[in-house]
Design a protein around this motif. Structure first.
Motif, PDB file in Angstrom:
ATOM      1  N   ARG A 219       7.495   0.547   4.249  1.00 42.72           N
ATOM      2  CA  ARG A 219       8.164   0.084   5.574  1.00 42.72           C
ATOM      3  C   ARG A 219       7.139   0.552   6.365  1.00 42.72           C
ATOM      4  O   ARG A 219       6.737   1.846   6.836  1.00 42.72           O
ATOM      5  N   TYR A 220       6.737  -0.629   7.285  1.00 43.36           N
ATOM      6  CA  TYR A 220       5.606  -0.057   8.381  1.00 43.36           C
ATOM      7  C   TYR A 220       6.192  -0.305   9.729  1.00 43.36           C
ATOM      8  O   TYR A 220       5.221   0.178  10.745  1.00 43.36           O
ATOM      9  N   SER A 221       7.550  -0.581   9.959  1.00 40.45           N
ATOM     10  CA  SER A 221       7.889  -0.519  11.477  1.00 40.45           C
ATOM     11  C   SER A 221       9.664  -0.442  11.518  1.00 40.45           C
ATOM     12  O   SER A 221      10.152  -0.657  10.598  1.00 40.45           O
ATOM     13  N   ASP A 222      10.110   0.527  12.511  1.00 41.65           N
ATOM     14  CA  ASP A 222      11.339   0.131  12.956  1.00 41.65           C
ATOM     15  C   ASP A 222      11.604  -1.109  13.615  1.00 41.65           C
ATOM     16  O   ASP A 222      10.561  -1.708  14.247  1.00 41.65           O
ATOM     17  N   TRP A 223      12.697  -1.863  13.700  1.00 44.40           N
ATOM     18  CA  TRP A 223      13.084  -2.955  14.405  1.00 44.40           C
ATOM     19  C   TRP A 223      12.742  -2.565  15.989  1.00 44.40           C
ATOM     20  O   TRP A 223      12.784  -3.615  16.824  1.00 44.40           O
ATOM     21  N   THR A 224      12.930  -1.502  16.540  1.00 46.67           N
ATOM     22  CA  THR A 224      12.889  -1.271  17.772  1.00 46.67           C
ATOM     23  C   THR A 224      11.547  -1.287  18.341  1.00 46.67           C
ATOM     24  O   THR A 224      11.199  -1.400  19.441  1.00 46.67           O
ATOM     25  N   ASP A 225      10.538  -1.313  17.138  1.00 48.73           N
ATOM     26  CA  ASP A 225       9.087  -1.643  17.698  1.00 48.73           C
ATOM     27  C   ASP A 225       8.723  -3.094  17.579  1.00 48.73           C
ATOM     28  O   ASP A 225       7.463  -3.397  17.772  1.00 48.73           O
ATOM     29  N   VAL A 226       9.483  -3.958  17.234  1.00 50.76           N
ATOM     30  CA  VAL A 226       9.196  -5.306  17.015  1.00 50.76           C
ATOM     31  C   VAL A 226      10.054  -6.046  17.993  1.00 50.76           C
ATOM     32  O   VAL A 226      11.005  -6.080  18.320  1.00 50.76           O
ATOM     33  N   ASP A 227       9.016  -6.995  18.813  1.00 48.37           N
ATOM     34  CA  ASP A 227       9.427  -7.965  19.681  1.00 48.37           C
ATOM     35  C   ASP A 227      10.241  -9.033  19.293  1.00 48.37           C
ATOM     36  O   ASP A 227      11.111  -9.514  20.015  1.00 48.37           O
ATOM     37  N   VAL A 228       9.621  -9.780  18.434  1.00 43.97           N
ATOM     38  CA  VAL A 228      10.153 -11.320  17.876  1.00 43.97           C
ATOM     39  C   VAL A 228       9.858 -11.376  16.561  1.00 43.97           C
ATOM     40  O   VAL A 228       9.127 -10.742  15.770  1.00 43.97           O
ATOM     41  N   LEU A 229      11.066 -12.143  15.568  1.00 44.52           N
ATOM     42  CA  LEU A 229      11.145 -12.350  14.342  1.00 44.52           C
ATOM     43  C   LEU A 229      11.032 -13.722  14.347  1.00 44.52           C
ATOM     44  O   LEU A 229      12.048 -14.555  14.722  1.00 44.52           O
ATOM     45  N   VAL A 230      10.154 -14.423  13.899  1.00 41.86           N
ATOM     46  CA  VAL A 230       9.947 -15.846  13.685  1.00 41.86           C
ATOM     47  C   VAL A 230      10.489 -16.137  11.928  1.00 41.86           C
ATOM     48  O   VAL A 230       9.769 -15.506  11.116  1.00 41.86           O
ATOM     49  N   SER A 231      11.639 -16.885  11.823  1.00 43.09           N
ATOM     50  CA  SER A 231      12.168 -17.187  10.462  1.00 43.09           C
ATOM     51  C   SER A 231      12.706 -18.596  10.392  1.00 43.09           C
ATOM     52  O   SER A 231      12.938 -19.243  11.564  1.00 43.09           O
ATOM     53  N   ASP A 232      12.907 -19.060   9.140  1.00 42.54           N
ATOM     54  CA  ASP A 232      13.584 -20.540   8.962  1.00 42.54           C
ATOM     55  C   ASP A 232      15.037 -20.407   8.753  1.00 42.54           C
ATOM     56  O   ASP A 232      15.417 -21.406   8.415  1.00 42.54           O
ATOM     57  N   ALA A 233      15.713 -19.020   8.897  1.00 41.01           N
ATOM     58  CA  ALA A 233      17.082 -18.908   8.781  1.00 41.01           C
ATOM     59  C   ALA A 233      17.522 -17.763   9.267  1.00 41.01           C
ATOM     60  O   ALA A 233      16.780 -16.795   9.651  1.00 41.01           O
ATOM     61  N   ARG A 234      18.880 -17.843   9.808  1.00 50.50           N
ATOM     62  CA  ARG A 234      19.473 -16.830  10.597  1.00 50.50           C
ATOM     63  C   ARG A 234      19.854 -15.686   9.639  1.00 50.50           C
ATOM     64  O   ARG A 234      20.638 -15.829   8.876  1.00 50.50           O
ATOM     65  N   PRO A 235      19.298 -14.629   9.887  1.00 52.82           N
ATOM     66  CA  PRO A 235      19.889 -13.125   9.230  1.00 52.82           C
ATOM     67  C   PRO A 235      21.354 -12.993   9.274  1.00 52.82           C
ATOM     68  O   PRO A 235      22.075 -13.481  10.396  1.00 52.82           O
ATOM     69  N   GLN A 236      22.038 -12.566   8.467  1.00 55.71           N
ATOM     70  CA  GLN A 236      23.335 -12.307   8.308  1.00 55.71           C
ATOM     71  C   GLN A 236      23.778 -10.856   8.360  1.00 55.71           C
ATOM     72  O   GLN A 236      22.822 -10.078   7.799  1.00 55.71           O
ATOM     73  N   GLY A 237      24.945 -10.338   8.432  1.00 57.02           N
ATOM     74  CA  GLY A 237      25.485  -9.049   8.029  1.00 57.02           C
ATOM     75  C   GLY A 237      24.619  -8.027   8.850  1.00 57.02           C
ATOM     76  O   GLY A 237      24.178  -8.216   9.846  1.00 57.02           O
ATOM     77  N   PRO A 238      24.356  -6.707   7.977  1.00 52.50           N
ATOM     78  CA  PRO A 238      23.842  -5.727   8.551  1.00 52.50           C
ATOM     79  C   PRO A 238      22.520  -5.982   9.290  1.00 52.50           C
ATOM     80  O   PRO A 238      21.997  -5.191  10.074  1.00 52.50           O
ATOM     81  N   LEU A 239      21.567  -6.904   8.357  1.00 51.56           N
ATOM     82  CA  LEU A 239      20.259  -7.158   9.092  1.00 51.56           C
ATOM     83  C   LEU A 239      20.548  -7.810  10.593  1.00 51.56           C
ATOM     84  O   LEU A 239      19.681  -7.639  11.325  1.00 51.56           O
ATOM     85  N   ALA A 240      21.650  -8.719  10.600  1.00 49.39           N
ATOM     86  CA  ALA A 240      21.298  -9.366  11.931  1.00 49.39           C
ATOM     87  C   ALA A 240      21.958  -8.338  12.907  1.00 49.39           C
ATOM     88  O   ALA A 240      21.427  -8.479  14.057  1.00 49.39           O
ATOM     89  N   ARG A 241      22.918  -7.449  12.446  1.00 50.87           N
ATOM     90  CA  ARG A 241      23.495  -6.541  13.520  1.00 50.87           C
ATOM     91  C   ARG A 241      22.227  -5.591  13.857  1.00 50.87           C
ATOM     92  O   ARG A 241      22.197  -5.325  15.139  1.00 50.87           O
ATOM     93  N   ALA A 242      21.237  -4.985  13.072  1.00 47.47           N
ATOM     94  CA  ALA A 242      19.984  -4.263  13.567  1.00 47.47           C
ATOM     95  C   ALA A 242      19.246  -4.937  14.138  1.00 47.47           C
ATOM     96  O   ALA A 242      18.621  -4.402  15.096  1.00 47.47           O
ATOM     97  N   LEU A 243      18.886  -6.315  14.153  1.00 41.56           N
ATOM     98  CA  LEU A 243      18.026  -6.860  14.854  1.00 41.56           C
ATOM     99  C   LEU A 243      18.779  -7.060  16.376  1.00 41.56           C
ATOM    100  O   LEU A 243      17.984  -6.975  17.329  1.00 41.56           O
ATOM    101  N   GLN A 244      19.821  -7.304  16.328  1.00 39.01           N
ATOM    102  CA  GLN A 244      20.625  -7.231  17.734  1.00 39.01           C
ATOM    103  C   GLN A 244      20.481  -6.083  18.473  1.00 39.01           C
ATOM    104  O   GLN A 244      20.298  -5.994  19.714  1.00 39.01           O
ATOM    105  N   VAL A 245      20.810  -5.037  17.730  1.00 38.90           N
ATOM    106  CA  VAL A 245      20.721  -3.627  18.345  1.00 38.90           C
ATOM    107  C   VAL A 245      19.509  -3.401  18.719  1.00 38.90           C
ATOM    108  O   VAL A 245      19.434  -2.543  19.735  1.00 38.90           O
ATOM    109  N   ALA A 246      18.446  -3.722  18.215  1.00 38.21           N
ATOM    110  CA  ALA A 246      17.234  -3.228  18.497  1.00 38.21           C
ATOM    111  C   ALA A 246      16.651  -4.108  19.534  1.00 38.21           C
ATOM    112  O   ALA A 246      15.533  -3.945  20.069  1.00 38.21           O
ATOM    113  N   GLY A 247      17.326  -5.329  19.826  1.00 39.40           N
ATOM    114  CA  GLY A 247      16.887  -6.164  20.681  1.00 39.40           C
ATOM    115  C   GLY A 247      15.603  -7.131  20.581  1.00 39.40           C
ATOM    116  O   GLY A 247      14.898  -7.615  21.405  1.00 39.40           O
TER     117      GLY A 247
END
Length: 255
Positions: A219-247
């Motif tokens: 694991r090379y980063s926490d989500w708090t250090d990431v500005d943007v995730l570009v993907s082809d699908a919307r994450p769900q569940g705990p992953l979606a919540r973690a991204l939202q909390v980290a902004g």
């Protein structure tokens, strides 16, 4: 499979995506069922290659990362769409750091087509080759130990070299992404990506849906250090919540 069991299996996977290794007793406590029920569930999930059993518990199964030449053949449309969507976000950058991988190579192809008069610091030969089609792009290759499966340079030399530079953006792929952050199957790549992230003002992760809710070795980063995730699908569940909390800004592409 009964609906109750199906919900329980999903709950177990959700728990393991947040805490990658858990004991039977803790899972039984969280899910409010017996340890015998949890053991049966874990055996069934292990048979589906979704988890690995550990002594007294379980962990999410780490994905096997194919060599780069094989990854170039998979999910080509999705990765190309992710690369196209990422370029406009980089439009004001003068210096970029790009990690290795099939999706970042797709991004490099779009950068060569759409951007001019920039400097790109890279450690991947496929990324450098894609960028070389545009003569206005200055390509700076990091030194290091060559990894034939990844077609990239890693190691202490690579990390030291990158530490002497700074960039407007760094962009990396990932073997897996979980609520804890992006990770890579290669520990050496994880070190390079972490250094790129430290040396850049902003950071972007490119990951298709097949990487969701998985853990890889480094694991090379926490989500708090990431500005943007570009993907082809919307994450769900705990992953979606973690991204939202980290902004983390989520950019979705359509294929």
């Amino acid at each position: 499979m009964s609906r109750k069991k199906d919900r329980r299996h999903k709950a177990i996977l959700d728990q393991l995506s947040v805490t990658p290794t858990m004991r039977v007793s803790r899972l039984a406590e969280v899910l409010e069922v017996t340890t015998e029920t949890i053991r049966r569930d874990l055996e069934e999930l292990a048979a589906q290659d979704l988890i690995s059993r550990t002594y007294g518990g379980a962990m999410l199964r780490q994905p096997m990362e194919p060599v780069l030449s094989e990854r170039h053949k998979a999910l080509v449309d999705e990765r190309a769409a992710i690369g196209r969507a990422a370029v406009p976000l980089l439009s004001d950058a003068r210096v970029l750091m790009l990690g290795s991988g099939a999706t970042t190579t797709q991004l490099a192809k779009r950068i060569a087509f759409e951007m001019n008069n920039i400097t790109v610091i890279a450690h991947s030969f496929s990324v450098a080759t894609a960028l070389a089609f545009n003569p206005t792009i200055q390509i700076v290759m990091a030194p290091g130990v060559y990894h034939s499966g990844e077609g990239a340079l890693h190691g202490a030399q690579t990390v030291r070299f990158l530490s002497d530079y700074s960039a407007d953006w760094s962009v990396t792929g990932a073997s897996a992404i979980s609520p804890l952050g992006p990770s890579d199957a290669l520990m050496e790549a994880g070190d390079v990506y972490a250094t790129m992230l430290r040396q850049s003002a902003r950071h972007m992760v490119l990951a298709d849906h097949s990487k969701f809710d998985r853990m890889a070795t480094a694991r090379y980063s926490d989500w708090t250090d990431v500005d943007v995730l570009v993907s082809d699908a919307r994450p769900q569940g705990p992953l979606a919540r973690a991204l939202q909390v980290a902004g983390v800004e989520l950019r979705l592409v359509s294929v």
